[in-house]
Design an enzyme around this catalytic site. Structure first.
Site, short mmCIF file in Angstrom:
data_model
loop_
_atom_site.label_atom_id
_atom_site.label_comp_id
_atom_site.label_asym_id
_atom_site.label_seq_id
_atom_site.Cartn_x
_atom_site.Cartn_y
_atom_site.Cartn_z
N SER A 3 21.59 68.05 28.95
CA SER A 3 19.90 68.86 29.25
C SER A 3 19.74 69.18 30.59
O SER A 3 18.97 70.05 30.95
CB SER A 3 18.98 67.66 28.97
OG SER A 3 19.15 66.33 29.61
N HIS A 17 16.65 66.64 34.73
CA HIS A 17 15.67 67.84 34.22
C HIS A 17 15.09 68.69 35.27
O HIS A 17 15.15 69.73 35.23
CB HIS A 17 14.52 67.36 33.03
CG HIS A 17 15.38 66.50 31.93
ND1 HIS A 17 14.39 66.12 30.74
CD2 HIS A 17 16.32 66.12 31.52
CE1 HIS A 17 15.10 65.43 30.08
NE2 HIS A 17 16.37 65.64 30.26
#
Length: 253
Positions: free
Chosen positions: A148, A212
Site C-alpha cells: 500500500s 500511506h
C-alpha cells in the site's frame, strides 16, 4: 495482527479504453502468487495446519517483512526487506484490497510514465515509504508487509497527472450511495482521512497510515517534478465502477 478494511470509505477508478499495462498486471500476478504459495493464504499443505501454520506464518513475515528495529539497527539481513515486503500480504482482505486499487489506478499511470519508468517509480516509492515508516518507528519490532505504500504513491501521481478524472466513491456512512467526483476532490479527501487516522493510531497499529502518507507524498512530488505543467494534457476521462472497498493498509502480522 493483520490488515483490516479501511473504515473511512471507498474510492476506485477505471479508465476508458484498453491500456497496455504489463508492469501493473505483472505486479498483481506476482503478489497473488506469492500470497497463494506462502503460508498466509493457508492453502499450501507444506506449512501444515493449526499451531504449525501459525508458526510458519510468523517466521515467513519476519523473514520477508520490514522490522523497523532491525532495519534501523543496520541488521544485514534486513536491508533488502523494504523491497521484499512490497510483495507480501498478511491476509486475503489485505491482498485483495491492495490489488484492486493497483489494478484500477495503475494502468493510466503506467501508460503515462512508460513501463520502465513506472516500474522504477513503483519500487522506489514503495521502498521509501516502508523505510520512512521504519525510521519513524525505529523501536518497533512488529513486522510490516504490504504494497500500500507503493500504491499510495500511484494515487499521488494519479492525482497530479489526471486531476479531472471522474472517480466514483461509495461511502458506508452515506448508505453506499455511488457519488462521482473528480480526482482532485476525492484523493485529497482520502489523504485527509489517512492523516486523521495516523494521528489517532495507537502504538502497534494494524494499518500503517504513515506509510500511506509518505507514499502518496512521494508520488505527488515525483509527478510534479517529472512532468510539471505537462500533467493532464492528454485529457483522458475516466469511467468508474467501484465496489465497497478502500486501499488496504500495510499489514503488521
Amino acid at each position: 495482527m493483520i490488515g483490516k478494511w479501511d473504515k473511512w470509505g471507498a474510492t476506485v477508478t477505471r479508465a476508458v479504453g484498453k491500456q497496455s499495462a504489463p508492469v501493473t498486471h505483472g505486479a498483481i500476478v506476482l503478489c497473488c502468487l506469492v500470497f497463494v504459495l506462502g503460508p498466509a493464504a493457508g492453502l499450501n499443505p507444506v506449512y501444515g495446519t493449526g499451531d504449525e501454520l501459525l508458526a510458519a506464518q510468523q517466521d515467513y513475515f519476519a523473514r520477508w517483512g520490514v522490522i523497523p528495529a532491525d532495519l534501523t539497527g543496520g541488521a544485514p539481513r534486513a536491508l533488502a526487506t523494504p523491497a521484499t515486503a512490497l510483495f507480501v500480504h498478511g491476509s486475503w482482505l489485505h491482498l485483495l484490497g491492495n490489488m484492486l486499487f493497483l489494478y484500477v489506478f495503475g494502468a493510466m499511470a503506467e501508460e503515462r510514465m512508460g513501463r520502465t519508468g513506472f516500474a522504477l517509480f513503483y519500487l522506489a516509492c514503495g521502498c521509501l515509504a516502508l523505510l520512512g515508516y521504519a525510521v519513524a518507528n525505529a523501536g518497533s519490532e512488529q513486522t510490516l508487509v504490504g504494497a500500500s505504500g507503493a500504491i499510495s504513491a500511484v494515487l499521488g501521481a494519479f492525482l497530479y497527472l489526471f486531476p479531472t478524472a471522474r472517480v466514483t466513491s461509495l461511502f458506508p456512512f452515506l448508505f453506499f450511495l455511488p457519488l462521482r467526483f473528480p480526482a482532485w476532490v476525492v484523493l485529497p479527501f482520502w489523504v485527509a482521512l489517512q492523516w486523521l487516522a495516523a494521528g489517532r493510531a495507537e502504538a502497534g497499529p494494524t494499518v500503517a497510515y504513515l506509510a500511506h502518507l509518505i507514499g502518496f507524498t512521494l508520488g505527488l512530488l515525483y509527478a510534479w517534478v517529472r512532468y510539471g505543467r505537462t500533467a493532464g494534457r492528454p485529457g483522458r476521462r475516466a469511467r468508474v465502477k467501484s465496489p465497497a472497498t478502500a486501499p488496504e493498509g500495510d499489514s503488521q502480522p
